[in-house]
Design a protein around this motif. Structure first.
Motif, PDB file in Angstrom:
ATOM      1  N   LYS A   1       0.829  -1.199   0.000  1.00  0.00           N
ATOM      2  CA  LYS A   1       0.000   0.000   0.000  1.00  0.00           C
ATOM      3  C   LYS A   1       0.863   1.249   0.000  1.00  0.00           C
ATOM      4  CE  LYS A   1       0.504   1.039   4.727  1.00  0.00           C
ATOM      5  NZ  LYS A   1       0.197   2.157   5.580  1.00  0.00           N
ATOM      6  N   HIS A   2       2.185   1.061  -0.164  1.00  0.00           N
ATOM      7  CA  HIS A   2       3.104   2.155   0.119  1.00  0.00           C
ATOM      8  C   HIS A   2       3.377   3.050  -1.089  1.00  0.00           C
ATOM      9  CE1 HIS A   2       5.442   3.878   3.273  1.00  0.00           C
ATOM     10  NE2 HIS A   2       6.569   3.836   2.623  1.00  0.00           N
ATOM     11  N   LEU A   3       2.655   2.801  -2.194  1.00  0.00           N
ATOM     12  CA  LEU A   3       2.917   3.565  -3.420  1.00  0.00           C
ATOM     13  C   LEU A   3       2.681   5.058  -3.293  1.00  0.00           C
ATOM     14  CD1 LEU A   3       1.472   1.305  -6.218  1.00  0.00           C
ATOM     15  CD2 LEU A   3       3.755   2.245  -6.095  1.00  0.00           C
ATOM     16  N   HIS A   4       2.025   5.455  -2.210  1.00  0.00           N
ATOM     17  CA  HIS A   4       1.722   6.882  -2.065  1.00  0.00           C
ATOM     18  C   HIS A   4       2.987   7.724  -2.056  1.00  0.00           C
ATOM     19  CE1 HIS A   4       2.961   6.282   2.058  1.00  0.00           C
ATOM     20  NE2 HIS A   4       2.821   7.567   2.325  1.00  0.00           N
ATOM     21  N   ILE A   5       4.136   7.112  -1.726  1.00  0.00           N
ATOM     22  CA  ILE A   5       5.364   7.908  -1.709  1.00  0.00           C
ATOM     23  C   ILE A   5       5.674   8.468  -3.103  1.00  0.00           C
ATOM     24  CG2 ILE A   5       6.413   6.856   0.337  1.00  0.00           C
ATOM     25  CD1 ILE A   5       8.030   5.046  -1.441  1.00  0.00           C
ATOM     26  N   PHE A   6       5.204   7.811  -4.141  1.00  0.00           N
ATOM     27  CA  PHE A   6       5.358   8.374  -5.490  1.00  0.00           C
ATOM     28  C   PHE A   6       4.023   8.927  -6.011  1.00  0.00           C
ATOM     29  CE2 PHE A   6       8.426   4.881  -5.093  1.00  0.00           C
ATOM     30  CZ  PHE A   6       9.588   5.625  -5.177  1.00  0.00           C
ATOM     31  N   LEU A   7       2.968   8.129  -5.818  1.00  0.00           N
ATOM     32  CA  LEU A   7       1.704   8.489  -6.467  1.00  0.00           C
ATOM     33  C   LEU A   7       1.016   9.682  -5.827  1.00  0.00           C
ATOM     34  CD1 LEU A   7       0.201   5.072  -7.576  1.00  0.00           C
ATOM     35  CD2 LEU A   7       1.538   6.724  -8.869  1.00  0.00           C
TER      36      LEU A   7
ATOM     37  N   SER B   1     -12.880   5.264 -14.472  1.00  0.00           N
ATOM     38  CA  SER B   1     -11.845   5.953 -15.242  1.00  0.00           C
ATOM     39  C   SER B   1     -10.472   5.563 -14.701  1.00  0.00           C
ATOM     40  CB  SER B   1     -12.019   7.466 -15.133  1.00  0.00           C
ATOM     41  OG  SER B   1     -11.589   7.907 -13.864  1.00  0.00           O
ATOM     42  N   TRP B   2      -9.427   5.816 -15.489  1.00  0.00           N
ATOM     43  CA  TRP B   2      -8.074   5.522 -14.994  1.00  0.00           C
ATOM     44  C   TRP B   2      -7.757   6.365 -13.772  1.00  0.00           C
ATOM     45  CZ3 TRP B   2      -4.808   9.615 -14.700  1.00  0.00           C
ATOM     46  CH2 TRP B   2      -4.973  10.680 -15.595  1.00  0.00           C
ATOM     47  N   LYS B   3      -8.400   7.539 -13.683  1.00  0.00           N
ATOM     48  CA  LYS B   3      -8.163   8.393 -12.516  1.00  0.00           C
ATOM     49  C   LYS B   3      -8.707   7.731 -11.247  1.00  0.00           C
ATOM     50  CE  LYS B   3      -7.140  11.923  -9.968  1.00  0.00           C
ATOM     51  NZ  LYS B   3      -7.628  11.356  -8.731  1.00  0.00           N
ATOM     52  N   ASN B   4      -9.856   7.058 -11.359  1.00  0.00           N
ATOM     53  CA  ASN B   4     -10.398   6.334 -10.213  1.00  0.00           C
ATOM     54  C   ASN B   4      -9.421   5.249  -9.753  1.00  0.00           C
ATOM     55  OD1 ASN B   4     -13.600   6.512 -11.799  1.00  0.00           O
ATOM     56  ND2 ASN B   4     -12.943   7.754 -10.089  1.00  0.00           N
ATOM     57  N   ILE B   5      -8.817   4.550 -10.720  1.00  0.00           N
ATOM     58  CA  ILE B   5      -7.883   3.465 -10.368  1.00  0.00           C
ATOM     59  C   ILE B   5      -6.583   4.051  -9.828  1.00  0.00           C
ATOM     60  CG2 ILE B   5      -6.781   1.329 -11.159  1.00  0.00           C
ATOM     61  CD1 ILE B   5      -8.885   1.133 -13.347  1.00  0.00           C
ATOM     62  N   LEU B   6      -6.167   5.192 -10.393  1.00  0.00           N
ATOM     63  CA  LEU B   6      -4.986   5.882  -9.846  1.00  0.00           C
ATOM     64  C   LEU B   6      -5.237   6.256  -8.385  1.00  0.00           C
ATOM     65  CD1 LEU B   6      -2.194   7.292 -10.246  1.00  0.00           C
ATOM     66  CD2 LEU B   6      -3.448   9.324 -10.965  1.00  0.00           C
ATOM     67  N   ASP B   7      -6.439   6.749  -8.093  1.00  0.00           N
ATOM     68  CA  ASP B   7      -6.830   7.036  -6.705  1.00  0.00           C
ATOM     69  C   ASP B   7      -6.594   5.799  -5.839  1.00  0.00           C
ATOM     70  OD1 ASP B   7      -7.653   9.649  -6.880  1.00  0.00           O
ATOM     71  OD2 ASP B   7      -9.799   9.233  -6.835  1.00  0.00           O
ATOM     72  N   ALA B   8      -7.057   4.655  -6.332  1.00  0.00           N
ATOM     73  CA  ALA B   8      -6.975   3.419  -5.546  1.00  0.00           C
ATOM     74  C   ALA B   8      -5.521   3.033  -5.275  1.00  0.00           C
ATOM     75  CB  ALA B   8      -7.698   2.290  -6.279  1.00  0.00           C
ATOM     76  N   PHE B   9      -4.653   3.219  -6.278  1.00  0.00           N
ATOM     77  CA  PHE B   9      -3.244   2.874  -6.081  1.00  0.00           C
ATOM     78  C   PHE B   9      -2.517   3.902  -5.210  1.00  0.00           C
ATOM     79  CE2 PHE B   9      -3.912  -0.269  -9.338  1.00  0.00           C
ATOM     80  CZ  PHE B   9      -2.993  -1.257  -9.017  1.00  0.00           C
ATOM     81  N   SER B  10      -3.073   5.105  -5.105  1.00  0.00           N
ATOM     82  CA  SER B  10      -2.442   6.136  -4.276  1.00  0.00           C
ATOM     83  C   SER B  10      -2.804   5.987  -2.805  1.00  0.00           C
ATOM     84  CB  SER B  10      -2.885   7.527  -4.737  1.00  0.00           C
ATOM     85  OG  SER B  10      -2.635   7.695  -6.103  1.00  0.00           O
ATOM     86  N   CYS B  11      -3.796   5.141  -2.514  1.00  0.00           N
ATOM     87  CA  CYS B  11      -4.305   5.027  -1.141  1.00  0.00           C
ATOM     88  C   CYS B  11      -3.320   4.280  -0.264  1.00  0.00           C
ATOM     89  CB  CYS B  11      -5.644   4.302  -1.154  1.00  0.00           C
ATOM     90  SG  CYS B  11      -6.283   3.972   0.496  1.00  0.00           S
ATOM     91  N   THR B  12      -2.994   4.864   0.890  1.00  0.00           N
ATOM     92  CA  THR B  12      -2.077   4.183   1.795  1.00  0.00           C
ATOM     93  C   THR B  12      -2.795   3.649   3.033  1.00  0.00           C
ATOM     94  OG1 THR B  12       0.150   4.303   2.696  1.00  0.00           O
ATOM     95  CG2 THR B  12      -1.217   6.237   3.006  1.00  0.00           C
ATOM     96  N   GLU B  13      -4.131   3.598   2.929  1.00  0.00           N
ATOM     97  CA  GLU B  13      -4.956   2.921   3.932  1.00  0.00           C
ATOM     98  C   GLU B  13      -4.861   3.560   5.313  1.00  0.00           C
ATOM     99  OE1 GLU B  13      -3.656  -1.150   3.560  1.00  0.00           O
ATOM    100  OE2 GLU B  13      -4.042  -1.168   1.411  1.00  0.00           O
TER     101      GLU B  13
ATOM    102  N   ILE C   1      -7.795  11.796  -2.792  1.00  0.00           N
ATOM    103  CA  ILE C   1      -8.530  10.659  -3.367  1.00  0.00           C
ATOM    104  C   ILE C   1     -10.027  10.935  -3.256  1.00  0.00           C
ATOM    105  CG2 ILE C   1      -9.081   8.206  -2.992  1.00  0.00           C
ATOM    106  CD1 ILE C   1      -6.135   7.899  -2.032  1.00  0.00           C
ATOM    107  N   ASN C   2     -10.798  10.487  -4.253  1.00  0.00           N
ATOM    108  CA  ASN C   2     -12.238  10.753  -4.261  1.00  0.00           C
ATOM    109  C   ASN C   2     -13.062   9.462  -4.304  1.00  0.00           C
ATOM    110  OD1 ASN C   2     -14.876  11.538  -4.806  1.00  0.00           O
ATOM    111  ND2 ASN C   2     -14.245  13.266  -6.068  1.00  0.00           N
ATOM    112  N   PRO C   3     -13.444   8.922  -3.144  1.00  0.00           N
ATOM    113  CA  PRO C   3     -14.256   7.694  -3.140  1.00  0.00           C
ATOM    114  C   PRO C   3     -15.690   7.934  -3.632  1.00  0.00           C
ATOM    115  CG  PRO C   3     -13.152   8.015  -1.012  1.00  0.00           C
ATOM    116  CD  PRO C   3     -13.026   9.299  -1.772  1.00  0.00           C
ATOM    117  N   VAL C   4     -16.207   9.164  -3.441  1.00  0.00           N
ATOM    118  CA  VAL C   4     -17.603   9.441  -3.819  1.00  0.00           C
ATOM    119  C   VAL C   4     -17.814   9.228  -5.313  1.00  0.00           C
ATOM    120  CG1 VAL C   4     -19.423  11.194  -3.851  1.00  0.00           C
ATOM    121  CG2 VAL C   4     -17.843  11.098  -1.923  1.00  0.00           C
TER     122      VAL C   4
END
Lengths: 438, 263
Positions: free
Chosen positions: A235-241, A296-308, A385-388
């Protein structure tokens, strides 16, 4: 011996980088499973990157975690500068190659690195205590199963070990310099490592060299392994994303939901509004989202940016009152589904199907129906990140494709359509309030 | 002639005139008994300050907000486009509304469908009128010294970043403003948004409006100030749930200003 070490280093370094690049490209491909959206460049986007990603503006809503996180963040940025020297030394068999080049500045640099290394250790220890002993509530929840919990703790432990190795290496180096060992050029004393050196005092110079070398190898291999882990499943990708995501985040008011252009044409035709010929006439595809690649790819980018971190779920009114919805779970499920889909495509090709879908098998109806679209989660997220946005698209699928709205919503729809108000009032009574004016 | 009037746009236009601002009443403000009182209070204020305003009357329809947030984009766009046809037909330039949901939808979601207007929420207009000295409250008004807590609606607050205007409006009452623990950008939702108003809450431990009302009660305020007809319903229900309706009143900003001016 020295040449062998250089060769081993070179091989490890190249292999690690090969896999890292491969995994980065794979993540990119996974994100691009999402539908294309065009995002216009604007200065506001750069402002967001600078203030929110670099400046960590949103973190400071919670001052203590923000300060500790700042240490780890600066530690990551600053201590990693030392990697330049480590890599050069590794390839060329030199030792502290930058010392002659930097002169007195060298001591300042290493002292700074050591300060942040120590700060990272303290911060990560506090983080471990907050997660495992104090049990800060936002680190638990239905979605926080053993995998994300182990992931989070592993990241903290590895960060501590890497910094301990870095400081121990310098402490032994300091003792070896004092002993006048030929390979260990005298670069002076660094405050933190020299203060730690009594821990290693009394050891033979062979033992010191062994520990110094062990720490050096542990540190560099650890960093390379950690970098690879980060780009695999963590979940640590937020350091870049965080930087990428704040750039691509919406700059419009949070209350604005996207307009579905595919619907506009149909509605215009129904209302006898002239339709411009340039407007898309292609088949609109699926309404809303059932599967991760409907997003959208932006929604998935949001998901990969999440560090929980759970700041979203902590603020969610539905979650706070015991409903099934957790915005963090929405993001984690979206990422998991995208990863599962990528794995499937890699093994079975583009037409992959496992009989599962994001809505139904990962995210349930009870979750998306509990959202009040209050944007508390959006406001809380330190990386925008936008879950809505995802929740509304899942609702659109449920309502427009499956016609599976709750009965009371269907009633509301029919009232809006026939009475022009969400309640069953006669439209002719709409102006009755005027009688109350006197 | 009646003391207060609510002229219709159609009548103004027939006389060859145009309103300075259109008051978009909204469905709650038109049909809901409690919210009608907000509409009336706001119309009285508009009359009192002498703004040339008008309403659409029977020509107004739901903005489509609940349909959109429930996922029914077709119905939303149908409503939006017929409203835009009416508004553009009357060449409306500026709109004020007492409902943050209507405000958000017309301001943010109508432009993509061809409806471009300057849209303000009544909290913003009230603040402007106070700043211009057009609304004045007598020394020692009826709310002097009373404890008031303000509930941020999601669609005025987080959705559109309007936190100060409503507080500025309350300041003129010379009351004691107390904040709830969760306020401004971390304000807790009343539970009505996202079309939740029109269905039973999902299964959980507690209703959101009760949670929010408890927080409001903890401040010791005797008045809860709202800016949204849906929050009004949710908070009033919450106060009833706590059996405090005799001591604690929920008022809209417009009602407080109208009451303080004895309108």
């Amino acid at each position: 011996m020295q040449v062998l070490a250089q060769v081993i280093f070179g091989v490890i370094f190249l292999i690690a980088n090969y896999f890292m690049v491969k995994n980065i490209l794979r993540i990119r491909k996974t994100i691009l499973l999402g539908k294309d959206v065009s995002i216009e460049a604007s200065s506001q986007r750069w402002k967001n990157v600078i203030l929110i990603a670099f400046g960590q503006k949103k973190m400071f809503k919670k001052p203590l975690p923000a300060l500790l996180h700042l240490f780890v963040y600066l530690g990551f940025l600053i201590v990693n500068l030392e990697m330049i020297e480590i890599i050069v030394d590794g390839f060329f068999g030199t030792h502290r190659v930058l010392f002659p080049l930097l002169g007195s500045l060298y001591s300042f640099c290493i002292n700074t690195f050591e300060f942040f290394a120590a700060a990272v250790i303290v911060a990560c220890l506090v983080f471990l205590i907050r997660r495992n002993l104090i049990k800060v509530p936002r680190f638990s929840g239905v979605e926080m199963t053993s995998k994300p919990i182990v992931d989070a703790n592993l990241i903290l432990v590895v960060e501590i070990l890497l910094m301990v190795a870095f400081l121990s290496m310098n402490a032994c180096d300091y003792l070896l310099q004092q002993a006048g060992h030929e390979h260990y050029t005298s670069v002076g004393r660094f405050f933190i490592s020299s203060s730690l050196s009594p821990l290693f005092a009394g050891l033979s110079s062979e033992a010191l060299v062994f520990i110094e070398r062990f720490c050096w190898w542990f540190h560099i291999i650890g960093v390379l392994a950690f970098a690879n882990y980060v780009f695999m499943e963590s979940k640590h990708l937020h350091i870049f994303l965080a930087f990428v995501n704040t750039y691509f985040a919406r700059t419009e008011p949070a209350g604005k939901l996207q307009s579905m252009e595919s619907v506009t044409r149909e509605v215009k035709l129904m209302l006898n509004i002239p339709v411009e010929t340039t407007e898309t006439t292609t088949e609109p595809g699926r309404f809303g989202a059932k599967e991760v690649n409907d997003l959208s790819w932006k929604n998935i980018l949001d998901a990969f940016s999440c560090t929980e971190c759970g700041r979203c779920t902590q603020q969610c009114p539905a979650n706070l009152t015991g409903k099934k919805l957790s915005p963090r779970k929405i993001m984690m499920d979206t990422r998991r589904r995208a990863q599962d889909m990528m794995k499937g495509i890699e093994s079975q090709g583009k037409e992959f199907s496992d009989g599962k879908s994001l809505l139904g098998d990962y995210i349930s109806e009870g979750e998306i129906m509990a959202c009040t679209t209050c944007n508390a989660c959006v406001e809380a997220c330190p990386v925008l990140i936008n879950p809505v946005d995802i929740i509304v698209q899942l609702r659109q699928y449920k309502v427009m494709e499956e016609s599976q709205a709750p009965a009371s919503w269907n009633m509301m729809f029919s009232n809006v359509e026939n009475n022009f108000a969400p309640w069953k009032f006669s439209p002719s009574d709409r102006f009755n309030w005027v009688q109350k004016l006197d | 002639m009646a003391k207060y009037t609510a002229p219709l746009v159609s009548e103004l236009v027939a006389k060859g005139e145009n309103p300075e601002i259109l008051f978009w009443v909204g469905c709650a403000g038109s049909f809901d008994e409690r919210a009608k009182a907000i509409t009336v209070a706001f119309v009285k204020i508009l009359n009192h300050v002498g703004i040339k305003f008008a309403v659409l009357g029977h020509e107004e329809s739901c903005t489509g907000d609940p349909a959109k947030r429930a996922g029914n984009e077709f119905l939303f766009q149908m409503m939006a486009m017929s409203n835009i046809q009416v508004l553009n037909g009357y060449q409306i330039k500026k709109i004020v509304t007492a409902c943050p949901h209507c405000f958000n939808t017309i301001k943010n979601e109508y432009p993509a469908l061809g409806g471009n207007y300057e849209v303000v929420h009544h909290a913003q207009l009230l603040q402007q009128l106070i700043d211009e000295g057009r609304i004045k409250i007598k020394e020692g008004g009826s709310f002097k010294g009373k404890k008031i807590t303000y509930h941020d609606s999601c669609y005025l607050g987080r959705a559109n970043q309007i936190y100060e205007a409503p507080r500025k409006v309350l300041e003129v009452l010379d009351a004691q403003l107390v904040e709830m623990k969760r306020c401004r950008s971390t304000g807790l939702c009343c539970g009505a948004g996202g079309a939740q108003m029109f269905k039973e809450p999902e299964k959980g431990k507690k209703d959101i409006n009760v949670e929010r009302t408890e927080e409001a009660l903890q401040t010791g305020a005797t008045i809860i100030a709202a800016n949204c007809p849906f929050c009004m319903t949710m908070l009033s229900d919450g106060v009833k749930n706590k059996e405090k309706e005799t001591e604690i009143k929920v008022y809209d900003l417009a009602e407080l200003i109208a009451l303080a001016n004895e309108l």
